[in-house]
Design a protein around this motif. Structure first.
Motif, PDB file in Angstrom:
ATOM      1  N   UNK A 307       0.997  -1.310   0.141  1.00 44.42           N
ATOM      2  CA  UNK A 307      -0.030  -0.144   0.037  1.00 44.42           C
ATOM      3  C   UNK A 307       0.696   1.360  -0.089  1.00 44.42           C
ATOM      4  N   UNK A 308       1.893   1.272   0.769  1.00 40.37           N
ATOM      5  CA  UNK A 308       2.826   2.450   0.815  1.00 40.37           C
ATOM      6  C   UNK A 308       3.487   2.528  -0.394  1.00 40.37           C
ATOM      7  N   UNK A 309       3.900   1.604  -1.060  1.00 39.46           N
ATOM      8  CA  UNK A 309       4.628   1.771  -2.411  1.00 39.46           C
ATOM      9  C   UNK A 309       3.363   2.141  -3.521  1.00 39.46           C
ATOM     10  N   UNK A 310       2.459   1.629  -3.435  1.00 46.96           N
ATOM     11  CA  UNK A 310       1.225   2.318  -4.269  1.00 46.96           C
ATOM     12  C   UNK A 310       1.167   3.628  -4.118  1.00 46.96           C
ATOM     13  N   UNK A 311       0.928   4.188  -2.947  1.00 43.85           N
ATOM     14  CA  UNK A 311       0.871   5.565  -2.523  1.00 43.85           C
ATOM     15  C   UNK A 311       1.988   6.486  -2.960  1.00 43.85           C
ATOM     16  N   UNK A 312       3.240   5.915  -3.126  1.00 45.83           N
ATOM     17  CA  UNK A 312       4.072   6.748  -3.486  1.00 45.83           C
ATOM     18  C   UNK A 312       4.087   6.964  -5.002  1.00 45.83           C
ATOM     19  N   UNK A 313       3.733   5.794  -5.914  1.00 46.53           N
ATOM     20  CA  UNK A 313       3.529   5.965  -7.216  1.00 46.53           C
ATOM     21  C   UNK A 313       2.526   6.818  -7.684  1.00 46.53           C
ATOM     22  N   UNK A 314       1.201   6.720  -6.704  1.00 40.74           N
ATOM     23  CA  UNK A 314       0.294   7.453  -7.062  1.00 40.74           C
ATOM     24  C   UNK A 314       0.631   8.769  -6.929  1.00 40.74           C
ATOM     25  N   UNK A 315       1.231   9.198  -5.905  1.00 37.82           N
ATOM     26  CA  UNK A 315       1.698  10.561  -5.657  1.00 37.82           C
ATOM     27  C   UNK A 315       2.481  10.912  -7.051  1.00 37.82           C
TER      28      UNK A 315
END
Length: 365
Positions: A307-315
């Motif tokens: 989830x943290x990695x997904x949030x980084x790429x979404x940012x």
């Protein structure tokens, strides 16, 4: 969340006759799939709020801050996604009189359903995938390529020249960058030796073994191609500057219009998740191998890390939209055909030499 579903899976296995193919197994698998579907939809809804707030902050302006959640000022603006959904549900779906009505209504579904179906093969945490398919990458490529049919049908079924022009631009762009993404994935397959997404994650276990290190050019090509394939800025050329229209969905309204944006935002989350799986170890923890004591979900990997990695790429998606101006169409096509595809082909050749010489993180294979 992961422990709850793991307990549910254990309960499924304890049921009499709960083997793959039995009715109990099918029912509970459907229940888990529905929970996953609703979670993605809610995540997508709040991503729209995050986009407006993040870009508003970057551009020194105020984002949504009027609609309160639970009547509390501290949650001011957080109910905006629900207000948007209610507004779109109440709007009338207007079908142009000269449009092909069946294809006009089918197009949004063809755009949204493949984006949701691909999530069935994404490993969310150790040992959990809705559909653990050995040839999962082929399943992903097959469904990802069908999304373009929704775009083409939307433009053609509208019986509008402006919508059709937007559809042709979008389709040409998607095809160009899908080739680059496909070649980048070939590099991942060569490094992992498997088409199964779970095996690809396991192949990245160990110190500095995430594939983004040896496959850095392929990672850059894949992620930028993902931005282009989702028609996100600075690659959003479906909105014609000279036409002053919104591209292939210019004739859509209400929930039919909303489905195209549901597909766009779900694809953003999907590209971020697959980038994490292919190049950043998926649910694996960066602490694995460095820290020996502590909770297993924190040290060895869990849904939290994915989830943290997904949030980084979404940012990064949002950051790029607020930063870069829109490219010209000829620049976008030149980047896809004359830069990305040659880069991926050259790096695949380099990687093949490295595999033959047993150099790199897959040297033991």
């Amino acid at each position: 969340m992961s422990s709850v579903i793991d307990n549910a899976l254990a309960f499924i296995k304890s049921l009499p006759g709960s083997t793959p193919g039995s009715m109990e197994f099918v029912v509970w698998t459907v229940v888990i799939a529905v929970v996953m579907f609703l979670s993605i939809i809610i995540f997508m809804a709040f991503l729209t709020l995050a986009e407006r707030r993040v870009i508003g902050s970057m551009q020194a302006r105020i984002g949504p801050n009027r609609i309160k959640a639970f009547g509390l000022p501290i949650f001011r603006g957080y109910a905006q996604p629900f207000a948007d959904v209610i507004k779109l549900m109440l709007k009338e779906i207007i079908i142009p009189s000269s449009a092909n009505k069946f294809l006009f209504l089918l197009a949004p579904l063809l755009a949204a359903i493949p984006a949701l179906a691909i999530w069935a093969i994404v490993p969310l945490w150790p040992g959990f995938t809705v559909a653990n398919i050995n040839a999962g990458l082929l399943y992903y490529l097959a469904l990802a390529s069908t999304g373009v049919y929704g775009i083409i049908l939307a433009g053609w079924a509208s019986n509008s020249k402006y919508a059709f022009l937007g559809a042709m631009r979008a389709a040409a762009q998607v095809v160009a960058y899908e080739l680059a993404m496909g070649f980048a994935i070939i590099g991942v397959v060569m490094a992992s030796g498997s088409l199964n997404l779970g095996d690809i994650i396991e192949a990245q276990r160990g110190h500095f073994s995430w594939f983004f290190i040896p496959l850095f050019p392929l990672f850059i090509v894949y992620f930028i191609s993902g931005i282009a394939e989702t028609n996100r800025a600075p690659f959003d050329v479906v909105e014609g500057e000279s036409e002053i229209v919104a591209g292939f969905h210019v004739d859509y309204s209400g929930m039919a219009f909303a489905l195209f944006f549901v597909a766009e935002y779900i694809n953003m989350i999907l590209i971020s998740a697959l980038t994490s799986v292919f190049f950043f170890g998926g649910w694996m923890s960066p602490l694995d191998g460095w820290v020996t004591s502590g909770p297993a979900w924190l040290i060895h990997g869990s849904l939290l890390w994915l989830w943290l990695k997904i949030c980084f790429f979404l940012f990064c998606f949002l950051w790029f939209r607020a930063t870069f101006p829109r490219y010209r169409y000829d620049q976008i096509m030149r980047l896809g055909w004359k830069v990305f595809i040659p880069v991926t082909l050259v790096w695949i050749a380099v990687e093949a030499v490295m595999v033959i010489l047993k150099v790199g993180p897959w040297s033991a294979s």
